[in-house]
Write an enzyme that holds these catalytic residues in place. Structure first.
Site, mmCIF file in Angstrom:
data_model
loop_
_atom_site.group_PDB
_atom_site.id
_atom_site.type_symbol
_atom_site.label_atom_id
_atom_site.label_comp_id
_atom_site.label_asym_id
_atom_site.label_seq_id
_atom_site.Cartn_x
_atom_site.Cartn_y
_atom_site.Cartn_z
ATOM 1 N N GLU A 1 0.882 5.567 0.778
ATOM 2 C CA GLU A 1 0.209 6.789 1.211
ATOM 3 C C GLU A 1 0.777 7.907 0.349
ATOM 4 O O GLU A 1 1.979 7.904 0.033
ATOM 5 C CB GLU A 1 0.477 7.064 2.699
ATOM 6 C CG GLU A 1 -0.083 6.009 3.643
ATOM 7 C CD GLU A 1 -1.596 5.842 3.570
ATOM 8 O OE1 GLU A 1 -2.302 6.839 3.295
ATOM 9 O OE2 GLU A 1 -2.078 4.712 3.747
ATOM 10 N N HIS B 1 -5.057 3.729 7.228
ATOM 11 C CA HIS B 1 -4.416 4.864 6.562
ATOM 12 C C HIS B 1 -2.958 5.055 6.956
ATOM 13 O O HIS B 1 -2.406 6.127 6.837
ATOM 14 C CB HIS B 1 -5.202 6.161 6.772
ATOM 15 C CG HIS B 1 -6.511 6.152 6.029
ATOM 16 N ND1 HIS B 1 -6.588 5.934 4.671
ATOM 17 C CD2 HIS B 1 -7.778 6.308 6.466
ATOM 18 C CE1 HIS B 1 -7.867 5.957 4.304
ATOM 19 N NE2 HIS B 1 -8.602 6.169 5.374
ATOM 20 N N ASP C 1 0.861 -1.183 0.000
ATOM 21 C CA ASP C 1 0.000 0.000 0.000
ATOM 22 C C ASP C 1 0.897 1.233 0.000
ATOM 23 O O ASP C 1 2.022 1.198 0.489
ATOM 24 C CB ASP C 1 -0.907 0.008 1.236
ATOM 25 C CG ASP C 1 -1.894 1.172 1.185
ATOM 26 O OD1 ASP C 1 -2.622 1.273 0.178
ATOM 27 O OD2 ASP C 1 -1.908 1.988 2.119
ATOM 28 N N HIS D 1 -4.001 10.566 6.645
ATOM 29 C CA HIS D 1 -3.015 9.557 7.064
ATOM 30 C C HIS D 1 -2.237 9.940 8.320
ATOM 31 O O HIS D 1 -1.498 9.117 8.873
ATOM 32 C CB HIS D 1 -2.046 9.229 5.925
ATOM 33 C CG HIS D 1 -1.523 10.414 5.206
ATOM 34 N ND1 HIS D 1 -0.798 11.399 5.822
ATOM 35 C CD2 HIS D 1 -1.621 10.776 3.905
ATOM 36 C CE1 HIS D 1 -0.457 12.303 4.926
ATOM 37 N NE2 HIS D 1 -0.963 11.969 3.755
ATOM 38 N N ASP E 1 -2.620 -0.666 6.366
ATOM 39 C CA ASP E 1 -3.498 -0.992 5.238
ATOM 40 C C ASP E 1 -2.987 -2.209 4.469
ATOM 41 O O ASP E 1 -3.776 -3.031 3.989
ATOM 42 C CB ASP E 1 -3.621 0.208 4.295
ATOM 43 C CG ASP E 1 -4.553 1.277 4.875
ATOM 44 O OD1 ASP E 1 -5.089 1.052 5.979
ATOM 45 O OD2 ASP E 1 -4.737 2.320 4.228
ATOM 46 N N GLU F 1 -5.023 18.575 3.838
ATOM 47 C CA GLU F 1 -6.115 17.594 3.706
ATOM 48 C C GLU F 1 -5.586 16.160 3.770
ATOM 49 O O GLU F 1 -6.190 15.283 4.360
ATOM 50 C CB GLU F 1 -6.872 17.771 2.367
ATOM 51 C CG GLU F 1 -7.460 19.143 2.128
ATOM 52 C CD GLU F 1 -6.425 20.186 1.733
ATOM 53 O OE1 GLU F 1 -5.583 19.908 0.871
ATOM 54 O OE2 GLU F 1 -6.463 21.288 2.325
#
Lengths: 736, 127
Positions: free
Chosen positions: A552, A691, A550, A601, A696, A596
């Site tokens: 971020e 997150h 995964d 995360h 994840d 944002e």
């Protein structure tokens, strides 16, 4: 196609066919009528057109509403019922159906849920029995696992193709090459201090090839040697080579074959021993020996030649004779010095190979106190500070040395009681043994230093000086005050030991705790794994090694400049997530981090300062992933992210990819929600660290493990079948 | 003692306790003797003194014994000089190396006076 679309297609086709039949019947009927009858009907139709049209419209509308009601009350609930019942019987017995539908459907749901309760209870009972039955064999396996993980030798077991099927903790320490890319702040996201394989350049792990860490030619040569030995029916079959491991340690590798009951070669064991220390000691001894023989030869030459000359030429003049005598005298002194130096060098280079271990200063003082009472009948009163200080000692020799000193002190001072004062002075710890009277003279202490340590027939074959110098310590005596009054005068004998700020925990072996479940670096089933290069597509999902990963990112627009800020992956081998073999790394995105994205995360900009950039991280991740199949949730997004960096990093991920989002849609087409949380909830997977890339990735891996049997129920067993089914799903149309 | 027609020997050793008795021994046997305590001095004395034989230690400051051996053998004018390596290095490989560099004999320390005289006389007679 979703059930809704399928139903409306079916309804539309049915209505169209009905209309065609009615129209055909009407045409046949029309042709049988006379002209008068036809004109009568037309006039009636014209006259009552509004009523006829309204009736037809109402009929169609009524039909539509009826179909919609049937669809929502019967068709959709039935479809969901099938999927959710399947969940209960397969991967999540705790799941209960909560669907709205007709009275009959609701009654059916109630019955199924009641049945599910009983089924769950029954399964729990069965699981419990299986658990008890397995416990005994598991315990044996766990003992073996614990022994393996704490073995001082590095041990790697491979199958015939060189795939690792077992390795010990020490092997990982010996072989995993230190990261050499050289950037600061290269640490784990978790900050737990856990040693992650992702930190390393060479990867060792289950299912990985041993040739990743050891030159293939070396192993091939060893295996050829072994084959030759086997051919000659030798009993002790092994082959050896030496490699350079982590931190340039020299490792002696012993290769031993594993044979089946039919004497067929099925794998091999490599046992690694760190021989750096041994080689260094040998080198020092050899060097000492060489130096000794050269020096002695040189001095003996002078002595021998001179004496022979004196003997051969007795009439030589006095001046010459005197010169020769001086040579003999000088060389005899040199020989004595050589002997002293050799003994001293031998002590330092050979005897002092004994390692030192961390110990609290107060613990050492207490041990000396206890032993002094036992062996010497002395009373030691300890005055210690509250501060805890660590020192590194060879406890046996230093305690013995101090007992030796205290014994001498007892004879010299005729005291039977001493005060021991512990005090830290800068980088050193003082152990002051205090008594009333004069201090011990330097010459006396020097004399004590030359003595081999003996107390009551117990002996340590080192002198006091050797033990003290081995600990980088010092010992001396002085008066505590300047008074000349012998009654008031107090003196001390000080042992001056270097303090250790923080001792390296690696020096201490962890307490062996038997793991509750089978340790992750064990899987003997892999002996039956297929070879290294069969057609990947035709391999069963249960047999493939996956790297579940995964990322971020700074945002959701890969093409619009959003960048990866964290990447994590965990390996999945033989249906088990190997959480000890994970890759977890922050990435400096070389751009600002939008507020944002931080909200999602939780990664703050300062956490990315000093972290490696993507061109350093991706090659490492690429090596970590190796030849596995990649798995991700919403993989299209992550793969697009990786693709963006292809040109910059030169790293291309050509591994086959599976997506848990698509696979979830394959097994549960009636469900609308295929987010990670929704799937996890359905399949009974709990997400820890949502997150975060690692959290994840682990959740995705656990979901994937639960999806595999559900796919099997639908006849999807191989990688190719899974990919084909994924392509058909609605979500596969999403493009990034 | 007439040194004019006697053979010339150069002793190369940085240890006076070895060089002095050797020099005495050679002189007592009517050789014309010179001593050098390092490599450079040895080369200088070889060119000026033109010895018939060199008693050469291997380890000393400057050029080592092997280098001196090589230099002597590469110079056509010094081809007839006999070389005896007198050394504490007594491994087979050291001996092989010394002989490969052109030494005529190899004597390990410590040696007897008789042993070294026998070897010196033997080589100088051949000369």
């Amino acid at each position: 196609m979703s059930p809704r679309n399928k139903f409306w297609w079916f309804a539309a086709v049915s209505i169209a066919i009905t209309l065609i039949i009615i129209s055909s019947l009407f045409i046949l009927f029309w042709h049988q009528l006379s002209l008068e009858e036809k004109s009568l009907l037309i006039s009636i139709f014209k006259q009552d057109f509004v009523y006829i049209f309204s009736a037809a419209f109402l009929l169609l509308a009524g039909l539509g509403f009826a179909l919609d009601a049937i669809f929502n009350v019967y068709i959709i609930p039935t479809s969901k019922l099938v999927e959710e019942t399947s969940l209960i019987t397969s991967v999540n017995p705790s799941h209960r159906i909560s669907i709205e539908g007709s009275k009959d459907i609701m009654r059916l749901i109630q019955i199924i849920n009641e049945w599910a309760d009983r089924y769950e209870e029954l399964q729990k009972n069965i699981d419990q029995k299986i658990h008890i039955a397995k416990a005994k064999s598991e315990e044996e396996k766990n003992i073996l696992a614990a022994i393996m993980s704490e073995l001082p030798e590095g041990l790697v077991i491979c199958n015939a193709e060189g795939r690792i099927i077992l390795y010990s903790k020490k092997a990982k320490e010996f072989l995993a090459e230190a990261n050499t890319i050289g950037f600061p702040g290269y640490k784990t996201e978790s900050g737990s201090g856990r040693s992650l394989i992702g930190d390393q350049d060479k990867f060792i792990g289950l299912g990985r090839s041993i040739f990743n860490v050891i030159d293939k030619n070396l192993i091939t040569h060893s295996l050829d040697e072994i084959a030759d030995q086997l051919k000659h029916k030798q009993t002790n079959v092994a082959s050896y080579f030496v490699i350079v491991g982590k931190w340039n340690k020299l490792l002696r590798a012993e290769v031993v074959p594993i044979l089946s009951h039919l004497k067929k070669f099925t794998g091999f064991i490599i046992i690694f021993n760190d021989i750096s220390q041994q080689i260094e000691t040998d080198r020092r001894i050899n060097s000492l020996f060489q130096s000794l023989t050269k020096s002695i030869r040189s001095s003996l030459t002078g002595i021998r030649s001179t004496i022979e000359a004196i003997l051969e030429y007795p009439d030589m003049d006095k001046e010459q004779l005197q010169q020769f005598r001086k040579i003999i005298h000088k060389e005899s002194i040199i020989l004595g010095d050589i002997l002293d130096k050799t003994v001293s060098d031998y002590s330092i280079n050979v005897k002092t190979q004994w390692p030192l271990f961390p110990m609290l200063d107060s613990d050492l003082a207490c041990s000396i106190k206890t032993k002094a009472a036992e062996k010497l009948g002395l009373i030691i009163n300890i005055e210690k500070s509250n501060e805890k200080n660590w020192i590194k000692v060879d406890a046996y020799s230093i305690i013995f040395a101090m007992l030796f000193v205290l014994n001498k002190l007892k004879s010299k001072t005729e005291h039977r009681e001493f005060t021991c004062k512990l005090e830290r002075k800068g980088q050193f710890i003082n152990f002051d043994y205090i008594w009333q009277g004069d201090p011990i003279k330097i010459e006396t202490l020097r004399e004590w230093g030359k003595h081999v340590l003996i107390i009551n027939n117990e002996e340590v074959s080192m002198t006091l000086k050797e033990v003290i110098s081995h600990h980088n310590a010092e010992i001396w005596s002085h008066s505590c005050n300047n008074t000349i009054d012998t009654v008031q005068k107090r003196s001390y004998l000080r042992l001056f030991l270097p303090a250790v700020e923080t001792f390296e925990r690696d020096d201490i072996r962890n307490i062996t705790i038997l793991p509750e479940s089978r340790p992750e670096f064990y899987d003997f089933d892999m002996f039956n794994q297929p070879g290294q290069s069969p057609e990947m597509d035709d391999r069963l999902l249960t047999e493939i090694t996956f790297a579940v990963f995964d990322t971020e990112t700074t945002g959701l627009d890969p093409t619009g400049g959003d960048k990866i800020i964290s990447i994590a992956s965990v390996r999945l081998v033989n249906g088990r997530l190997l959480q000890d073999e994970c890759f977890d790394q922050f990435v400096d995105p070389e751009r600002s981090l939008p507020f944002e994205s931080t909200q999602i995360h939780g990664i703050q900009p300062e956490m990315l300062k000093g972290q490696p950039t993507i061109d350093k991280v991706l090659p490492l991740f690429h090596r970590f992933a190796g030849d596995t199949v990649l798995v991700a949730h919403n993989a299209a997004f992550d793969m697009r992210m990786l693709q963006i960096y292809e040109a910059k990093t030169g790293v291309k991920f050509i591994n086959p990819v599976l997506d848990t989002l698509l696979l979830s849609a394959v097994v549960h087409p009636a469900q609308q929600d295929h987010t990670l949380e929704a799937i996890a909830g359905r399949l009974g997977v709990s997400i820890v660290g949502r997150h975060t890339a690692l959290g994840d990735a682990i959740a995705t891996g656990e979901i994937f493990i639960k999806l595999i049997p559900l796919l099997a129920k639908m006849g999807i067993y191989t990688l190719k079948e899974a990919r084909k089914a994924s392509r058909k799903t609605y979500y596969s149309r999403i493009k990034y | 003692m007439n040194y004019e027609f006697s053979k010339k020997i150069l002793i190369v050793d940085d240890e006076p306790s070895v060089a002095v008795p050797l020099q005495f021994l050679m002189e007592q046997n009517n050789y014309n003797v010179m001593a050098a305590s390092n490599g450079e001095e040895a080369i200088d004395k070889i060119s000026k003194f033109k010895p018939d034989l060199i008693l050469l230690d291997i380890i000393h400051p400057g050029f080592d014994g092997f280098e001196i051996c090589q230099m002597v053998r590469e110079n056509p004018e010094w081809q007839n000089i006999k070389i005896i390596l007198v050394t504490t290095q007594v491994r087979d490989v050291d001996i092989a190396k010394g002989m490969a560099f052109g030494a005529d004999a190899y004597i390990a320390k410590p040696f007897s006076n008789a042993q070294i005289m026998k070897q010196v006389k033997k080589l100088l007679q051949c000369n």
